[in-house]
Enzyme design. Structure first.
Site, mmCIF file in Angstrom:
data_model
loop_
_atom_site.group_PDB
_atom_site.id
_atom_site.type_symbol
_atom_site.label_atom_id
_atom_site.label_comp_id
_atom_site.label_asym_id
_atom_site.label_seq_id
_atom_site.Cartn_x
_atom_site.Cartn_y
_atom_site.Cartn_z
ATOM 1 N N ALA A 170 42.256 41.473 41.061
ATOM 2 C CA ALA A 170 42.559 41.943 42.415
ATOM 3 C C ALA A 170 43.654 41.045 42.969
ATOM 4 O O ALA A 170 43.828 39.902 42.522
ATOM 5 C CB ALA A 170 41.312 41.857 43.274
ATOM 6 N N GLY A 175 39.268 41.724 38.579
ATOM 7 C CA GLY A 175 39.299 43.174 38.773
ATOM 8 C C GLY A 175 39.938 43.914 37.598
ATOM 9 O O GLY A 175 39.646 45.093 37.387
ATOM 10 N N GLU A 182 37.192 44.259 35.180
ATOM 11 C CA GLU A 182 36.239 45.220 35.755
ATOM 12 C C GLU A 182 36.757 46.655 35.627
ATOM 13 O O GLU A 182 35.985 47.582 35.386
ATOM 14 C CB GLU A 182 35.966 44.849 37.221
ATOM 15 C CG GLU A 182 35.179 43.538 37.320
ATOM 16 C CD GLU A 182 35.057 43.020 38.734
ATOM 17 O OE1 GLU A 182 36.114 42.773 39.355
ATOM 18 O OE2 GLU A 182 33.921 42.865 39.225
ATOM 19 N N GLU A 226 36.447 34.745 38.942
ATOM 20 C CA GLU A 226 36.268 34.759 40.405
ATOM 21 C C GLU A 226 35.669 33.468 40.958
ATOM 22 O O GLU A 226 36.080 33.000 42.021
ATOM 23 C CB GLU A 226 35.387 35.953 40.826
ATOM 24 C CG GLU A 226 36.120 37.285 40.852
ATOM 25 C CD GLU A 226 36.135 38.001 39.509
ATOM 26 O OE1 GLU A 226 35.810 37.359 38.487
ATOM 27 O OE2 GLU A 226 36.473 39.191 39.490
#
Ligand code: COA
Length: 256
Positions: free
Chosen positions: A65, A110, A113, A133
């Site tokens: 992200a 992300g 993911e 993260e």
């Protein structure tokens, strides 16, 4: 400004490329929304039989992200950001056709993911995969804490989540996180070849088989078996099944 998500067609295969190479294809909110919109369009496009997701350039699939955006978030927008990313992963999981990840470099946070939501994953030899993260003081928010342990087991998932370490493509293959590893220059063609093998099969059968696995994995086995039997009954009402079986008995290829 160039589009942050590109779509190219190769016959019935659509290749969706996250295109922010100067930011290692990091997913900002707009890119997530665009990626979801493209996936949903392709999911309902009868001319498309399979979707391949990859990243632009030679360095990254998706490096996570967009940290510049996350740095500004508070409690409620943090929750909203997680829901936004989870909307994208749900669109991939519920698409009634195979979605394949071609992991051509860093797949972090992300990015991993996103790959975890795909049906199958293939990596280039230079890929690095991880959920870093906790090194930023946050936790995975686009499904990493849920999908990774279901795929590789709680011990390995917790090791990755709690250390934040990156693992190599070879290690990812060994633990079943990816299904194959290829040279960078060959990755996309090899993933398209897998998609091509799937496209020779019955399209409704692909959709229902995916649904049986995707929904069944979250159910107690008795419920999953009931779901499988119901979908088996449903597929038995299709002309596609008749054609598949007729073709076998007549020793010819099916025409779907
Ligand atoms: N969000 C926002 N920008 C990112 C990013 C991310 N997740 N990952 C990389 N970028 C940007 C960098 O800020 C840099 O931008 P700049 O050139 O404007 O400074 C550019 O992409 C290139 O990255 P850089 O860090 O210089 O490349 P590198 O080869 O030195 O390192 C990584 C590569 C992947 C190890 C490193 O970029 C990294 O750790 N990224 C963050 C990974 C992460 O924690 N993801 C989870 C987020 S929740």
């Amino acid at each position: 400004m160039s589009e942050s998500v590109l779509v190219a067609r190769d016959g019935r295969i659509a290749v969706v490329t996250v295109n922010r190479p100067d930011k290692l294809n990091a997913l900002n909110r707009d890119t997530i929304a665009l990626l979801r919109a493209r996936i949903e369009e392709l999911a309902s496009d009868a001319a498309v039989g399979a979707i391949v997701v990859t990243g632009a350039g030679e360095k990254a699939f998706v490096a996570g992200a967009d940290i510049a955006e996350l740095a500004e978030q508070g409690v409620l927008d943090g929750q909203a950001n997680a829901h936004h990313g989870q909307g994208l992963t749900a669109a991939i999981e519920t698409a009634p056709k195979p979605v394949l990840a071609a992991i051509n470099g860093f797949a972090l946070g992300g990015g991993l993911e996103l790959a975890l939501a795909c049906d199958v994953r293939y990596a280039s030899t230079n890929a690095k995969l991880g959920l870093p993260e906790v090194s930023l003081g946050i936790i995975p928010g686009y499904g990493g804490t849920q999908r990774l342990p279901r795929l590789v087991g709680a011990g390995k998932a917790l090791e990755m989540v709690l250390t934040g370490d990156h693992i190599s493509a070879e290690d990812a293959l060994r633990i079943g996180l990816v299904q194959g590893v290829f040279q960078p220059g060959e990755l996309l063609d090899q993933v398209k070849a897998v998609a091509g093998r799937m496209l020779k099969r019955g399209p409704t059968a692909l959709a229902l088989a995916k649904q049986a696995v995707r929904r069944g994995i979250h159910m107690p086995i008795a419920d999953g078996l009931r779901l499988e039997a119901d979908l088996f009954g449903m597929i038995s009402s299709t002309e596609e099944m008749r054609e598949g079986m007729r073709a076998f008995l007549e020793k010819r290829k099916p025409s779907w």
